[in-house]
Design a protein around this motif. Structure first.
Motif, PDB file in Angstrom:
ATOM      1  N   GLY A  16     -10.235  11.805  -2.852  1.00  0.00           N
ATOM      2  CA  GLY A  16      -9.177  11.089  -3.539  1.00  0.00           C
ATOM      3  C   GLY A  16      -8.202  11.963  -4.294  1.00  0.00           C
ATOM      4  N   GLU A  17      -8.508  13.251  -4.423  1.00  0.00           N
ATOM      5  CA  GLU A  17      -7.647  14.129  -5.207  1.00  0.00           C
ATOM      6  C   GLU A  17      -6.270  14.347  -4.593  1.00  0.00           C
ATOM      7  OE1 GLU A  17      -9.843  17.694  -5.849  1.00  0.00           O
ATOM      8  OE2 GLU A  17     -11.248  16.735  -7.231  1.00  0.00           O
ATOM      9  N   ILE A  21      -1.180   7.581  -7.382  1.00  0.00           N
ATOM     10  CA  ILE A  21      -0.681   6.215  -7.545  1.00  0.00           C
ATOM     11  C   ILE A  21       0.815   6.207  -7.258  1.00  0.00           C
ATOM     12  CG2 ILE A  21      -0.303   4.365  -9.217  1.00  0.00           C
ATOM     13  CD1 ILE A  21      -2.964   5.151 -10.486  1.00  0.00           C
ATOM     14  N   GLY A  22       1.266   5.237  -6.464  1.00  0.00           N
ATOM     15  CA  GLY A  22       2.672   5.138  -6.083  1.00  0.00           C
ATOM     16  C   GLY A  22       2.987   5.827  -4.766  1.00  0.00           C
ATOM     17  N   GLN A  23       2.048   6.589  -4.231  1.00  0.00           N
ATOM     18  CA  GLN A  23       2.256   7.306  -2.970  1.00  0.00           C
ATOM     19  C   GLN A  23       2.170   6.332  -1.793  1.00  0.00           C
ATOM     20  OE1 GLN A  23      -0.587  10.428  -2.327  1.00  0.00           O
ATOM     21  NE2 GLN A  23       0.158  10.874  -0.288  1.00  0.00           N
ATOM     22  N   GLU A  24       3.024   6.545  -0.797  1.00  0.00           N
ATOM     23  CA  GLU A  24       2.958   5.745   0.421  1.00  0.00           C
ATOM     24  C   GLU A  24       1.943   6.362   1.373  1.00  0.00           C
ATOM     25  OE1 GLU A  24       6.873   5.301   2.068  1.00  0.00           O
ATOM     26  OE2 GLU A  24       7.261   3.558   0.812  1.00  0.00           O
ATOM     27  N   VAL A  25       1.133   5.492   1.983  1.00  0.00           N
ATOM     28  CA  VAL A  25       0.113   5.935   2.929  1.00  0.00           C
ATOM     29  C   VAL A  25       0.088   4.980   4.115  1.00  0.00           C
ATOM     30  CG1 VAL A  25      -1.389   7.090   1.263  1.00  0.00           C
ATOM     31  CG2 VAL A  25      -1.652   4.647   1.646  1.00  0.00           C
ATOM     32  N   MET A  26      -0.406   5.479   5.234  1.00  0.00           N
ATOM     33  CA  MET A  26      -0.590   4.644   6.419  1.00  0.00           C
ATOM     34  C   MET A  26      -2.082   4.431   6.609  1.00  0.00           C
ATOM     35  SD  MET A  26       2.260   5.927   9.102  1.00  0.00           S
ATOM     36  CE  MET A  26       2.117   4.406  10.012  1.00  0.00           C
ATOM     37  N   LEU A  35       1.890   0.380   6.591  1.00  0.00           N
ATOM     38  CA  LEU A  35       2.365   1.311   5.577  1.00  0.00           C
ATOM     39  C   LEU A  35       2.175   0.616   4.234  1.00  0.00           C
ATOM     40  CD1 LEU A  35       3.879   3.990   4.915  1.00  0.00           C
ATOM     41  CD2 LEU A  35       5.969   2.636   4.936  1.00  0.00           C
ATOM     42  N   GLY A  36       1.529   1.317   3.306  1.00  0.00           N
ATOM     43  CA  GLY A  36       1.269   0.714   2.009  1.00  0.00           C
ATOM     44  C   GLY A  36       1.522   1.673   0.876  1.00  0.00           C
ATOM     45  N   MET A  37       1.512   1.133  -0.340  1.00  0.00           N
ATOM     46  CA  MET A  37       1.707   1.927  -1.542  1.00  0.00           C
ATOM     47  C   MET A  37       0.446   1.817  -2.397  1.00  0.00           C
ATOM     48  SD  MET A  37       4.680   1.752  -4.425  1.00  0.00           S
ATOM     49  CE  MET A  37       5.917   2.033  -3.190  1.00  0.00           C
ATOM     50  N   ILE A  38      -0.048   2.964  -2.867  1.00  0.00           N
ATOM     51  CA  ILE A  38      -1.264   2.988  -3.671  1.00  0.00           C
ATOM     52  C   ILE A  38      -0.969   2.390  -5.046  1.00  0.00           C
ATOM     53  CG2 ILE A  38      -2.973   4.473  -4.778  1.00  0.00           C
ATOM     54  CD1 ILE A  38      -2.656   6.394  -2.424  1.00  0.00           C
ATOM     55  N   LYS A  39      -1.736   1.358  -5.414  1.00  0.00           N
ATOM     56  CA  LYS A  39      -1.577   0.697  -6.708  1.00  0.00           C
ATOM     57  C   LYS A  39      -2.592   1.193  -7.731  1.00  0.00           C
ATOM     58  CE  LYS A  39       1.070  -2.425  -6.902  1.00  0.00           C
ATOM     59  NZ  LYS A  39       2.449  -2.326  -7.351  1.00  0.00           N
ATOM     60  N   ASN A  40      -3.808   1.543  -7.259  1.00  0.00           N
ATOM     61  CA  ASN A  40      -4.864   1.988  -8.163  1.00  0.00           C
ATOM     62  C   ASN A  40      -5.873   2.818  -7.379  1.00  0.00           C
ATOM     63  OD1 ASN A  40      -6.395   2.282 -10.440  1.00  0.00           O
ATOM     64  ND2 ASN A  40      -7.170   0.193 -10.473  1.00  0.00           N
ATOM     65  N   LYS A  41      -6.467   3.803  -8.030  1.00  0.00           N
ATOM     66  CA  LYS A  41      -7.471   4.655  -7.401  1.00  0.00           C
ATOM     67  C   LYS A  41      -8.844   4.302  -7.951  1.00  0.00           C
ATOM     68  CE  LYS A  41      -6.391   9.020  -6.995  1.00  0.00           C
ATOM     69  NZ  LYS A  41      -5.890  10.378  -7.276  1.00  0.00           N
TER      70      LYS A  41
END
Length: 77
Positions: A16-17, A21-26, A35-41
């Motif tokens: 997870g490092e 938060i806020g990064q776009e990932v597939m 395609l999504g945006m990280i809201k919480n880790k």
């Protein structure tokens, strides 16, 4: 004396490092790429809000995905 249990922030795994938060990932969800945006880790996963999907019904859908299932989108120069 009463002991109380407070909130403990999750201890992130090494995987997870590289995500923030806020990064776009597939990722693949229900056999489709999204395609999504990280809201919480979390410890071993992230909470992701889908921002682009092959099916319009899943846009703005929030789900939990494991770090191992995330793909960083390629940036074009």
């Amino acid at each position: 004396m009463t002991s109380t249990y407070g909130f403990k922030s999750p201890k992130l795994s090494i995987l997870g490092e590289r995500f923030s938060i806020g990064q776009e990932v597939m990722f693949e969800y229900q056999k489709e790429m999204h395609l999504g945006m990280i809201k919480n880790k979390l410890s071993n996963s992230v909470v992701v809000k889908i921002v682009k999907s092959e099916t319009e019904t899943l846009i703005d859908f929030i789900t939990v995905i494991r770090y191992t299932d995330l793909i960083e989108p390629q940036t074009e120069f």
